[in-house]
Design an enzyme around this catalytic site. Structure first.
Site, mmCIF file in Angstrom:
data_model
loop_
_atom_site.group_PDB
_atom_site.id
_atom_site.type_symbol
_atom_site.label_atom_id
_atom_site.label_comp_id
_atom_site.label_asym_id
_atom_site.label_seq_id
_atom_site.Cartn_x
_atom_site.Cartn_y
_atom_site.Cartn_z
ATOM 1 N N GLU A 106 0.838 -1.207 0.000
ATOM 2 C CA GLU A 106 0.000 0.000 0.000
ATOM 3 C C GLU A 106 0.868 1.251 0.000
ATOM 4 O O GLU A 106 0.568 2.241 -0.669
ATOM 5 C CB GLU A 106 -0.927 0.006 1.226
ATOM 6 C CG GLU A 106 -2.004 -1.065 1.151
ATOM 7 C CD GLU A 106 -2.960 -1.012 2.328
ATOM 8 O OE1 GLU A 106 -2.512 -1.333 3.446
ATOM 9 O OE2 GLU A 106 -4.130 -0.651 2.135
ATOM 10 N N GLU A 112 -3.955 -9.509 2.985
ATOM 11 C CA GLU A 112 -4.725 -9.286 4.227
ATOM 12 C C GLU A 112 -5.868 -10.274 4.409
ATOM 13 O O GLU A 112 -6.230 -10.639 5.528
ATOM 14 C CB GLU A 112 -5.293 -7.861 4.249
ATOM 15 C CG GLU A 112 -4.284 -6.761 4.541
ATOM 16 C CD GLU A 112 -3.525 -6.287 3.322
ATOM 17 O OE1 GLU A 112 -3.596 -6.955 2.261
ATOM 18 O OE2 GLU A 112 -2.843 -5.257 3.423
#
Ligand code: NAD
Length: 698
Positions: A105, A125
């Site tokens: 990210e 995730e």
């Protein structure tokens, strides 16, 4: 900056370096350091651009998961990323190793990305019951499109740099020195192009209109019961339908909700648990493993073949032995056929298949094992045969070789005792199919040497297994717990439930398969023979696994026979009125009155005994820690990962609730055979208001 983040200058370009060994996890300190570095770049103009790089063996491989249990300490990663993205000069992420989760990210918040050819990126995730929470679900679709972003995020996969380049997630591969290439690229971009901020991009490659519906349907099937996948789809849909800032707010709300959820806590528990199980408290780091390069396998049957493939896939050399050359060759041929199928399905390259088969030798004589580093015996489950084989191995194998048995039920100490080297003997209990199932129970005998234990655990890791240490007892950790679970599932049939009702209640609870379907798959005969081998220790209960015994006597051996608890029609299980009639007549014969049994009762009846047995296993020292038991059931028995394992689940329910439930069953069903007496440790922890997670042996 801080110890964790430094700022330097190279050829007019600011270089921000994260240095947080071992994997540059983005902890609070890293976030604070990054924010300070960004502030400095902004407030002291002069740099024509910036590179974000990491020291050590990898780019930031994720956020610091241990921080997830508490509320986020500011600055949040998305604040850091927003500041980075707002810089007025071009910012390049220089990726080596793995840029995963929060690390990726961060890279997505940079204006451009360059990577070493062997780097990997991804947003895994989902495997922890989470979604990317710092813009991943909003920025990735803007770079690679909705359909691909959904695939990456829902799959949680690591994507190779070349594929990421082709998809548009990174801009360039660095041929030589990564940092040098990154600085050169920034210098080039600073002159030529306007800054490209991911958050400002339009979503490319319009996806099919029904992509969200299709994915929702797919995950409802593939990831039944999991909360994170549908939530991830919601977040990506927000990227497609809302302005960036609103999408970020939506993502944050979803991410915060999941972080606090029981499901994600359960999955994080297993994530850490799978690392924890490698730690053996009484064996120090100074104990070195023995070298294992060549493995001998005795028995080229179902298990021997699977174990051989697991070893070959892990890069080891294998000698596969059976009673005759023909039997050993048949084993080899079946392995070759299985690999050929993988090549056909493009799961394996021709080259990899050739390499694996080159490392495989078949032999009809145990003398071929004289030089093996490790021998795994997977012959018939019969003590006399195994003892005779171990006498031979003792005579044939070189000193220092590790001698292992894949026995499911036999006493490892009695096998070791026939050799002159019981310290070199250990159990390696694989699960079928052995090249697929992740669990490996490593069984430590009374005399097993510490370095043999260390070697076996390391061997498990090398071949991609989750290795869990168990003491010697009937069934070890996993099958011993399975016993009470199966006993109750079959007793419920007599009391009024059908096999389909029992299985459905447990699959709705989250089990990968119901107990009746599992036994049909593993073999009604195999399960019967295991009971036979343990009859003297079984309760004198005439209803004990009665239906399983009857099916066995009728030759209904399960899937392989086309008939077991179910009938199999082109591979699909269908309820069989014959079985239901058999169950009714047996219930009548036993004088058991039948009634409607609800799914909640079915689940409680089946899982309370296994939780109670697990506590007993802990108490006896068969398992080292509660989490070891959770890992066994989550990786080998189809326990739902979102429930964290039987003991995590028990803690979440509250131990007193389970004890009360067990007492309730004793009241309603009677307790002639002690089925409904909670084990001592379970009763004690409940009485003290404690949990399994707080328990340790000391
Ligand atoms: P199998 O019958 O498929 O294979 C056993 C093989 O051992 C046969 O090929 C046989 O020819 C060979 N064999 C027998 N005696 C031998 C000897 N003296 N020398 C060399 N080879 C010999 O059985 P399996 O299902 O592969 O089980 C093997 C072992 O693994 C058993 O101890 C079993 O309890 C254990 N195990 C089985 C499973 C399972 O799901 N099948 C799971 C875990 C452990």
């Amino acid at each position: 900056m801080t110890d964790l983040v430094s700022l330097s200058r190279r050829d007019g370009v600011a270089v921000v370096t994260i240095d947080h060994p071992p994997v540059n996890a983005i902890s609070h300190g890293v976030r604070a350091g990054l924010l300070a570095a960004v502030d400095q770049i902004r407030s002291r103009p002069g740099a024509i651009g910036a590179v974000l790089a990491c020291a050590g063996r990898t780019f930031a491989a994720g956020s610091d998961i241990r921080e997830f249990d508490a509320p986020v300490k500011e600055p949040h990663l998305s604040t850091v990323i927003a500041a980075l993205e707002a810089l007025p000069v071009p910012v390049m992420a220089a990726i080596h190793g793995t840029a995963l989760g929060g690390g990726f990210e961060l890279a997505l918040g940079c204006h451009y990305r360059i990577a070493s050819p062997d780097a990997k990126v991804g947003l895994p995730e989902i495997n922890l019951g989470l979604i990317p929470g710092a813009g991943g679900t909003q920025r990735l679709p803007r770079l690679i499109g909705i359909a691909a972003a959904l695939e990456w995020i829902l799959g949680g996969k690591h994507v190779a740099a070349a594929d990421a380049l082709a998809a548009g997630a990174i801009d360039e591969l660095a041929a030589g020195d990564l940092l040098e290439a990154a600085v050169a690229a920034v210098r080039r971009i600073a002159q030529q192009k306007a800054i490209r901020r991911t958050s400002a991009l339009d979503i490319p490659k319009p996806a099919p209109a029904d992509v969200f519906t299709a994915q929702r349907q797919a995950v409802a099937k593939r990831a039944r019961g999991f909360e994170a996948p549908p939530a991830a789809i919601d977040a990506v849909e927000a990227a497609a339908t809302l302005p960036f800032a609103e999408g970020m707010t939506r993502e944050r709300a979803i991410s915060d909700r999941l972080k606090a959820s029981l499901q994600s806590r359960a999955q994080r528990h297993l994530f850490f648990g799978e690392r924890e199980v490698a730690r053996i408290p009484d064996i120090g780091k100074e104990v070195a493993a023995r070298t294992i390069d060549s493995v001998g396998i005795v028995g080229a049957g179902t298990m021997g073949r699977g174990i051989a493939m697991a070893c070959l896939n892990g890069g080891l050399s294998v000698t596969l032995v059976d009673r005759t050359n023909a039997l050993a060759d048949a084993g080899r041929a079946s392995i070759a056929k299985s690999y050929a199928r993988d090549v056909e399905k493009k799961r394996l390259s021709e080259e990899a298949m050739a390499q694996r088969l080159e490392r495989l030798t078949a032999a009809g004589d145990m003398e071929a094992l004289a030089q093996a580093d490790l021998v795994i015996e997977a012959a018939f489950e019969d003590m006399a045969i195994k003892q005779s084989l171990f006498r031979d191995l003792d005579r044939i194998c070189r000193p220092g070789a590790i001698l292992a048995s894949n026995t499911s039920t036999l006493d490892l100490n009695a096998i070791a005792a026939v050799t002159r080297r019981p310290a070199d003997v250990i159990g390696l209990h694989f699960f079928s199919p052995a090249h697929v199932m992740r669990l490996l129970e490593v069984v430590r005998g009374r005399a097993t040497a510490a370095d043999v234990v260390v070697s076996a655990m390391g061997f498990g890791k090398r071949i991609g297994k989750v290795a869990v240490l168990s003491g010697v007892c009937f069934g070890f950790i996993g099958n011993r717990m399975f016993e009470g679970y199966v006993r109750e599932s079959q007793r419920l049939l007599l009391e009024g439930a059908t096999p389909a009702q029992v299985d459905r209640a447990l699959t709705n609870f989250g089990m990968a398969m119901g107990p009746c379907a599992v036994i049909d798959l593993a073999g009604v005969d195999v399960s019967f023979l295991t009971r036979e081998g343990n009859r003297p220790n079984l309760p004198p209960d005439p209803s004990y696994c009665l239906i399983g015994d009857k099916l066995h006597h009728l030759g209904r051996f399960g899937q392989k026979a086309g008939r077991g608890f179910y009938r199999y029609e082109s591979g699909a299980a269908v309820s069989d009125p014959e079985v239901e009639a058999l169950i009714r007549s047996e219930a009548d014969r036993m004088g058991i009155s039948r009634r409607e049994i609800g799914p909640e009762d079915i689940v409680a009846r089946c899982i309370y005994p296994l939780i109670s047995e697990a506590a007993q296993i802990l108490d006896e020292g068969i398992a080292l820690r509660a989490v070891d038991i959770d890992v066994v059931w989550a990786s080998g028995y189809g326990w739902p990962r979102y429930r964290g394992g039987p003991l995590f689940h028990a803690d979440a329910m509250g131990l007193q609730a389970i004890v009360d439930g067990i007492h309730g069953f004793a009241r309603d069903l009677g307790n002639d055979y002690g089925y409904w007496t909670p084990s001592a440790l379970l009763a004690k922890l409940a009485a003290e208001g404690k949990l399994f997670k707080d328990w340790s042996r000391s």
